[in-house]
Design a protein around this motif. Structure first.
Motif, PDB file in Angstrom:
ATOM      1  N   GLU A   1       0.972  -1.198  -0.040  1.00  0.00           N
ATOM      2  CA  GLU A   1      -0.015  -0.020   0.166  1.00  0.00           C
ATOM      3  C   GLU A   1       0.730   1.249   0.098  1.00  0.00           C
ATOM      4  O   GLU A   1       0.491   2.189  -0.650  1.00  0.00           O
ATOM      5  N   MET A   2       1.771   1.243   0.861  1.00  0.00           N
ATOM      6  CA  MET A   2       2.816   2.606   1.085  1.00  0.00           C
ATOM      7  C   MET A   2       3.447   2.765  -0.401  1.00  0.00           C
ATOM      8  O   MET A   2       3.737   3.829  -0.801  1.00  0.00           O
ATOM      9  N   VAL A   3       4.295   1.519  -0.837  1.00  0.00           N
ATOM     10  CA  VAL A   3       4.779   1.729  -2.279  1.00  0.00           C
ATOM     11  C   VAL A   3       3.975   2.308  -3.220  1.00  0.00           C
ATOM     12  O   VAL A   3       4.359   3.242  -3.982  1.00  0.00           O
ATOM     13  N   ARG A   4       2.777   1.793  -3.462  1.00  0.00           N
ATOM     14  CA  ARG A   4       1.971   2.360  -4.566  1.00  0.00           C
ATOM     15  C   ARG A   4       1.262   3.811  -4.136  1.00  0.00           C
ATOM     16  O   ARG A   4       1.223   4.441  -5.376  1.00  0.00           O
ATOM     17  N   ASP A   5       1.202   4.082  -2.907  1.00  0.00           N
ATOM     18  CA  ASP A   5       0.836   5.553  -2.837  1.00  0.00           C
ATOM     19  C   ASP A   5       1.972   6.655  -2.869  1.00  0.00           C
ATOM     20  O   ASP A   5       1.552   7.668  -3.410  1.00  0.00           O
ATOM     21  N   ARG A   6       3.132   5.967  -2.314  1.00  0.00           N
ATOM     22  CA  ARG A   6       4.256   7.124  -2.367  1.00  0.00           C
ATOM     23  C   ARG A   6       4.873   7.042  -3.803  1.00  0.00           C
ATOM     24  O   ARG A   6       5.383   8.239  -4.296  1.00  0.00           O
ATOM     25  N   PHE A   7       5.073   5.891  -4.437  1.00  0.00           N
ATOM     26  CA  PHE A   7       5.774   6.188  -5.749  1.00  0.00           C
ATOM     27  C   PHE A   7       4.662   5.788  -6.972  1.00  0.00           C
ATOM     28  O   PHE A   7       4.921   5.983  -8.254  1.00  0.00           O
ATOM     29  N   GLY A   8       3.754   5.038  -6.931  1.00  0.00           N
ATOM     30  CA  GLY A   8       2.669   4.641  -7.823  1.00  0.00           C
ATOM     31  C   GLY A   8       3.283   3.329  -8.804  1.00  0.00           C
ATOM     32  O   GLY A   8       2.999   3.269  -9.696  1.00  0.00           O
ATOM     33  N   TYR A   9       4.423   2.706  -7.987  1.00  0.00           N
ATOM     34  CA  TYR A   9       5.004   1.560  -8.780  1.00  0.00           C
ATOM     35  C   TYR A   9       4.022   0.322  -8.660  1.00  0.00           C
ATOM     36  O   TYR A   9       3.336   0.333  -7.451  1.00  0.00           O
ATOM     37  N   PRO A  10       3.970  -0.360  -9.415  1.00  0.00           N
ATOM     38  CA  PRO A  10       3.479  -2.008  -9.103  1.00  0.00           C
ATOM     39  C   PRO A  10       4.174  -2.556  -8.009  1.00  0.00           C
ATOM     40  O   PRO A  10       5.333  -2.449  -7.867  1.00  0.00           O
ATOM     41  N   ALA A  11       3.595  -3.199  -7.178  1.00  0.00           N
ATOM     42  CA  ALA A  11       4.201  -3.918  -6.129  1.00  0.00           C
ATOM     43  C   ALA A  11       3.242  -5.241  -5.823  1.00  0.00           C
ATOM     44  O   ALA A  11       2.261  -5.478  -5.923  1.00  0.00           O
ATOM     45  N   GLY A  12       4.180  -6.059  -4.943  1.00  0.00           N
ATOM     46  CA  GLY A  12       3.400  -7.247  -4.417  1.00  0.00           C
ATOM     47  C   GLY A  12       4.546  -8.090  -3.791  1.00  0.00           C
ATOM     48  O   GLY A  12       5.475  -7.426  -3.067  1.00  0.00           O
ATOM     49  N   CYS A  13       4.366  -9.376  -3.475  1.00  0.00           N
ATOM     50  CA  CYS A  13       5.230 -10.141  -2.675  1.00  0.00           C
ATOM     51  C   CYS A  13       5.107 -11.597  -3.013  1.00  0.00           C
ATOM     52  O   CYS A  13       4.094 -12.064  -3.846  1.00  0.00           O
ATOM     53  N   ALA A  14       6.143 -12.486  -2.661  1.00  0.00           N
ATOM     54  CA  ALA A  14       6.018 -13.832  -2.813  1.00  0.00           C
ATOM     55  C   ALA A  14       5.710 -14.595  -1.575  1.00  0.00           C
ATOM     56  O   ALA A  14       6.355 -15.189  -0.845  1.00  0.00           O
ATOM     57  N   PHE A  15       4.302 -14.359  -1.333  1.00  0.00           N
ATOM     58  CA  PHE A  15       3.868 -14.865   0.350  1.00  0.00           C
ATOM     59  C   PHE A  15       4.105 -16.225   0.417  1.00  0.00           C
ATOM     60  O   PHE A  15       4.187 -16.902   1.345  1.00  0.00           O
ATOM     61  N   SER A  16       4.066 -16.982  -0.741  1.00  0.00           N
ATOM     62  CA  SER A  16       4.515 -18.379  -0.791  1.00  0.00           C
ATOM     63  C   SER A  16       5.642 -18.915  -0.154  1.00  0.00           C
ATOM     64  O   SER A  16       5.870 -20.016   0.334  1.00  0.00           O
ATOM     65  N   ASN A  17       6.538 -17.905  -0.243  1.00  0.00           N
ATOM     66  CA  ASN A  17       8.136 -18.497   0.123  1.00  0.00           C
ATOM     67  C   ASN A  17       8.130 -18.794   1.795  1.00  0.00           C
ATOM     68  O   ASN A  17       8.806 -19.601   2.146  1.00  0.00           O
TER      69      ASN A  17
END
Length: 308
Positions: free
Chosen positions: A206-222
């Motif tokens: 949420e913060m990365v998208r709000d601050r930079f507008g970059y696509p973001a996510g994570c590999a939660f499966s790891n």
């Protein structure tokens, strides 16, 4: 009334896929690993020998799931040697139009993957996975010469594993690397230290998208192998928790959703497709977004017809 958008969202086109933008305007990108360490497909990781019949069936299944459910999907190609990486890329790319990641722990394997994709004219479908705090200068140079459609950065600061720490890492460490390569907007992987920290990753998305507008996510499966109590309940319960992580990360705006091994693609496609119906309808009706052709909002209500 819906909240007005104040952030300039960066969208990244990777082949026929587009990630980024306001939640619901595109589907998230569900990613599964193939040819990973100890994958039963692979008989010799360094030579790059594998079972082509089984691999072809898995790739075809992902192609079909993406089409059937109306969700964007990609392959995470993992290799242990330059020779293996070239074989894997050639095999996967010839059997799908979906994007694929070039993923390795060694610089020479990464570079071989970029060179192979360039030689085959496939860089427009490549996600480089990924820049991190230990990235060697030769990788930066190779990315400048063989520029992929998307460069991922692992913005997970073990010294400050908070959303603020991730944003500082992007500004202070990754932005100079990206400038040298010539990348305006990266795909940001927030990482996940352990199962409970998926919640911190959500806040980071949420913060990365709000601050930079970059696509973001994570590999939660790891981090799920660490959840020993859950594993003892059985595979069905592990998959339910994985599905929960996928949906909550997407609800936080996650554009990159790594569900784990490619064998779990049916679960990921169904769960994400269901969620995208909700997010897409809200984006269309409340925010005025025109959804792309083949979106899950249309495909999910036709599953019965497709099965006949």
């Amino acid at each position: 009334m819906s909240k007005p958008f104040t952030t300039k969202f960066h969208e990244i086109k990777i082949g026929d896929v587009t990630i980024g933008g306001p939640l619901g305007s595109h589907t998230g990108l569900a990613v599964g690993s193939i040819f990973y360490d100890k994958h039963s497909l692979v008989s010799d990781a360094f030579a790059g020998t594998f079972d082509p019949e089984r691999a072809e069936k898995l790739i075809a299944r992902v192609n079909g799931l993406s089409e059937r459910y109306g969700v964007q999907m990609a392959f995470d190609i993992i290799a242990a040697s330059p020779e293996a990486m070239e074989k894997f890329i050639e095999f996967v790319a010839a059997r799908t139009k979906l994007p694929f990641m070039i993923n390795a722990s060694e610089a020479d394997v990464h570079i071989a993957g970029l060179q192979c994709a360039d030689r085959l004219g496939l860089l427009n479908r490549v996600i480089f996975a990924s820049l991190n705090e230990d990235t060697e200068p030769e990788i930066i140079e190779a990315l400048g010469r063989h520029k992929p459609a998307c460069v991922m950065i692992l913005a997970n600061d073990v010294g400050n594993p908070t959303p603020e720490g991730s944003c500082e890492m992007i500004e202070n460490m990754f932005r100079p690397m990206l400038n040298e390569i010539g990348v305006e907007a990266p795909l940001v992987d927030l990482g996940a230290m352990d199962p409970p920290s998926v919640g911190i990753s959500m806040r980071g998305i949420e913060m990365v998208r709000d601050r930079f507008g970059y696509p973001a996510g994570c590999a939660f499966s790891n981090c799920f192998p660490q959840w020993t109590g859950l594993r003892e309940l059985g595979r069905e319960w592990v998959n339910l928790s994985l599905a929960t992580a996928l949906v909550v990360c997407r609800a936080a705006g996650g554009d990159f959703l790594h569900y784990g091994i490619i064998e779990k693609a049916p679960m990921a496609a169904h769960v994400l497709g269901s969620a995208e119906v909700f997010y897409g309808f809200a984006a269309q009706e409340l925010d005025g977004h025109q959804l792309p052709d083949g979106h899950a909002l249309l495909k999910m209500f036709k599953l019965g017809e497709q099965a006949q």
